[in-house]
Write a protein that holds these residues in place. Structure first.
Motif, PDB file in Angstrom:
ATOM      1  N   UNK A   1       0.866  -1.171   0.000  1.00  0.00           N
ATOM      2  CA  UNK A   1       0.000   0.000   0.000  1.00  0.00           C
ATOM      3  C   UNK A   1       0.905   1.224   0.000  1.00  0.00           C
ATOM      4  N   UNK A   2       0.710   2.116  -0.970  1.00  0.00           N
ATOM      5  CA  UNK A   2       1.489   3.353  -1.050  1.00  0.00           C
ATOM      6  C   UNK A   2       0.579   4.500  -0.637  1.00  0.00           C
ATOM      7  N   UNK A   3       1.076   5.343   0.271  1.00  0.00           N
ATOM      8  CA  UNK A   3       0.318   6.496   0.749  1.00  0.00           C
ATOM      9  C   UNK A   3       0.869   7.730   0.046  1.00  0.00           C
ATOM     10  N   UNK A   4       0.078   8.280  -0.898  1.00  0.00           N
ATOM     11  CA  UNK A   4       0.467   9.460  -1.660  1.00  0.00           C
ATOM     12  C   UNK A   4      -0.745  10.025  -2.377  1.00  0.00           C
ATOM     13  N   UNK A   5      -0.657  11.294  -2.746  1.00  0.00           N
ATOM     14  CA  UNK A   5      -1.677  11.900  -3.609  1.00  0.00           C
ATOM     15  C   UNK A   5      -1.087  12.239  -4.971  1.00  0.00           C
ATOM     16  N   UNK A   6       0.170  11.894  -5.174  1.00  0.00           N
ATOM     17  CA  UNK A   6       0.879  12.189  -6.418  1.00  0.00           C
ATOM     18  C   UNK A   6       0.352  11.291  -7.539  1.00  0.00           C
ATOM     19  N   UNK A   7      -0.275  11.902  -8.526  1.00  0.00           N
ATOM     20  CA  UNK A   7      -0.908  11.111  -9.608  1.00  0.00           C
ATOM     21  C   UNK A   7       0.095  10.317 -10.427  1.00  0.00           C
ATOM     22  N   UNK A   8       1.232  10.918 -10.732  1.00  0.00           N
ATOM     23  CA  UNK A   8       2.249  10.206 -11.503  1.00  0.00           C
ATOM     24  C   UNK A   8       2.775   9.002 -10.752  1.00  0.00           C
ATOM     25  N   UNK A   9       3.053   9.173  -9.462  1.00  0.00           N
ATOM     26  CA  UNK A   9       3.522   8.059  -8.642  1.00  0.00           C
ATOM     27  C   UNK A   9       2.438   7.003  -8.520  1.00  0.00           C
ATOM     28  N   UNK A  10       1.208   7.441  -8.357  1.00  0.00           N
ATOM     29  CA  UNK A  10       0.079   6.509  -8.261  1.00  0.00           C
ATOM     30  C   UNK A  10       0.046   5.589  -9.491  1.00  0.00           C
ATOM     31  N   UNK A  11       0.182   6.169 -10.673  1.00  0.00           N
ATOM     32  CA  UNK A  11       0.179   5.361 -11.908  1.00  0.00           C
ATOM     33  C   UNK A  11       1.334   4.372 -11.930  1.00  0.00           C
ATOM     34  N   UNK A  12       2.507   4.843 -11.541  1.00  0.00           N
ATOM     35  CA  UNK A  12       3.692   3.987 -11.592  1.00  0.00           C
ATOM     36  C   UNK A  12       3.589   2.792 -10.649  1.00  0.00           C
ATOM     37  N   UNK A  13       3.120   3.004  -9.426  1.00  0.00           N
ATOM     38  CA  UNK A  13       3.089   1.897  -8.461  1.00  0.00           C
ATOM     39  C   UNK A  13       1.903   0.960  -8.679  1.00  0.00           C
ATOM     40  N   UNK A  14       0.774   1.488  -9.151  1.00  0.00           N
ATOM     41  CA  UNK A  14      -0.356   0.583  -9.426  1.00  0.00           C
ATOM     42  C   UNK A  14      -0.030  -0.317 -10.614  1.00  0.00           C
ATOM     43  N   UNK A  15       0.774   0.169 -11.543  1.00  0.00           N
ATOM     44  CA  UNK A  15       1.198  -0.664 -12.679  1.00  0.00           C
ATOM     45  C   UNK A  15       2.019  -1.864 -12.192  1.00  0.00           C
ATOM     46  N   UNK A  16       2.624  -1.728 -11.017  1.00  0.00           N
ATOM     47  CA  UNK A  16       3.417  -2.810 -10.433  1.00  0.00           C
ATOM     48  C   UNK A  16       2.608  -3.656  -9.445  1.00  0.00           C
ATOM     49  N   UNK A  17       1.315  -3.338  -9.274  1.00  0.00           N
ATOM     50  CA  UNK A  17       0.450  -4.142  -8.426  1.00  0.00           C
ATOM     51  C   UNK A  17       0.165  -3.580  -7.049  1.00  0.00           C
ATOM     52  N   UNK A  18       0.695  -2.400  -6.734  1.00  0.00           N
ATOM     53  CA  UNK A  18       0.444  -1.812  -5.420  1.00  0.00           C
ATOM     54  C   UNK A  18      -0.942  -1.183  -5.379  1.00  0.00           C
ATOM     55  N   UNK A  19      -1.459  -1.042  -4.178  1.00  0.00           N
ATOM     56  CA  UNK A  19      -2.692  -0.287  -3.929  1.00  0.00           C
ATOM     57  C   UNK A  19      -2.252   1.080  -3.425  1.00  0.00           C
ATOM     58  N   UNK A  20      -3.072   2.099  -3.672  1.00  0.00           N
ATOM     59  CA  UNK A  20      -2.730   3.452  -3.253  1.00  0.00           C
ATOM     60  C   UNK A  20      -3.861   4.065  -2.444  1.00  0.00           C
ATOM     61  N   UNK A  21      -3.486   4.802  -1.419  1.00  0.00           N
ATOM     62  CA  UNK A  21      -4.446   5.594  -0.648  1.00  0.00           C
ATOM     63  C   UNK A  21      -3.850   6.987  -0.472  1.00  0.00           C
ATOM     64  N   UNK A  22      -4.694   7.935  -0.161  1.00  0.00           N
ATOM     65  CA  UNK A  22      -4.255   9.311  -0.030  1.00  0.00           C
ATOM     66  C   UNK A  22      -3.731   9.648   1.354  1.00  0.00           C
ATOM     67  N   UNK A  23      -3.190  10.865   1.509  1.00  0.00           N
ATOM     68  CA  UNK A  23      -2.604  11.299   2.770  1.00  0.00           C
ATOM     69  C   UNK A  23      -3.572  11.257   3.951  1.00  0.00           C
ATOM     70  N   UNK A  24      -4.869  11.325   3.716  1.00  0.00           N
ATOM     71  CA  UNK A  24      -5.822  11.279   4.836  1.00  0.00           C
ATOM     72  C   UNK A  24      -5.734   9.965   5.599  1.00  0.00           C
ATOM     73  N   UNK A  25      -5.166   8.957   4.979  1.00  0.00           N
ATOM     74  CA  UNK A  25      -4.999   7.675   5.683  1.00  0.00           C
ATOM     75  C   UNK A  25      -4.079   7.812   6.895  1.00  0.00           C
ATOM     76  N   UNK A  26      -3.195   8.823   6.876  1.00  0.00           N
ATOM     77  CA  UNK A  26      -2.307   9.045   8.008  1.00  0.00           C
ATOM     78  C   UNK A  26      -2.554  10.383   8.690  1.00  0.00           C
ATOM     79  N   UNK A  27      -3.398  11.213   8.111  1.00  0.00           N
ATOM     80  CA  UNK A  27      -3.809  12.496   8.693  1.00  0.00           C
ATOM     81  C   UNK A  27      -5.315  12.472   8.911  1.00  0.00           C
ATOM     82  N   UNK A  28      -5.768  11.769   9.969  1.00  0.00           N
ATOM     83  CA  UNK A  28      -7.224  11.649  10.164  1.00  0.00           C
ATOM     84  C   UNK A  28      -7.887  12.980  10.447  1.00  0.00           C
TER      85      UNK A  28
END
Length: 124
Positions: free
Chosen positions: A97-124
């Motif tokens: 699971x990658x925690x980021x809101x960066x769209x470019x990074x999101x595309x790169x890591x999901x292409x490798x099979x990772x799941x992505x969530x936004x910064x609110x996952x760590x900033x409730x």
């Protein structure tokens, strides 16, 4: 046969997560990364049960932040995004699971099979 469940690898984009909250982080980037690290070490990732390994990727002025029990800090030698992509690739079949809101990074890591969530996952 090993039936153990691999711990979820949580890779946190420190610069992106810190930058998502306008709390003056730009005056002390390293201190902001240390506060994020400490929050992750004390609270983990809210709503994520089970074994979790947290890796906080830092870059630039935040290099030099030390690991603490519960959070491994990886200082990116260059681009933090490139280091996070490498970590996802190195994980193999392990859930990531990658925690980021960066769209470019999101595309790169999901292409490798990772799941992505936004910064609110760590900033409730």
């Amino acid at each position: 046969m090993d039936h153990s469940v691999a711990a979820l690898l949580v890779i946190v984009d420190s610069a992106n997560v810190v930058g998502s909250v306008p709390d003056g982080w730009w005056r002390d980037r390293r201190g902001a990364a240390e506060r994020l690290r400490d929050r992750l070490a004390s609270r983990g990732l809210p709503g994520r049960p089970g074994p979790v390994e947290i890796v906080l990727v830092v870059e630039g002025a935040a290099r030099g932040v030390e690991s603490v029990p519960g959070v491994r800090v990886e200082a990116a030698p260059g681009s933090g995004d490139d280091r996070m992509v490498d970590l996802v690739a190195e994980a193999g079949e392990r859930p990531v699971l990658v925690v980021t809101a960066d769209r470019g990074l999101r595309r790169r890591v999901t292409a490798l099979g990772a799941t992505v969530t936004g910064p609110r996952a760590v900033h409730p």
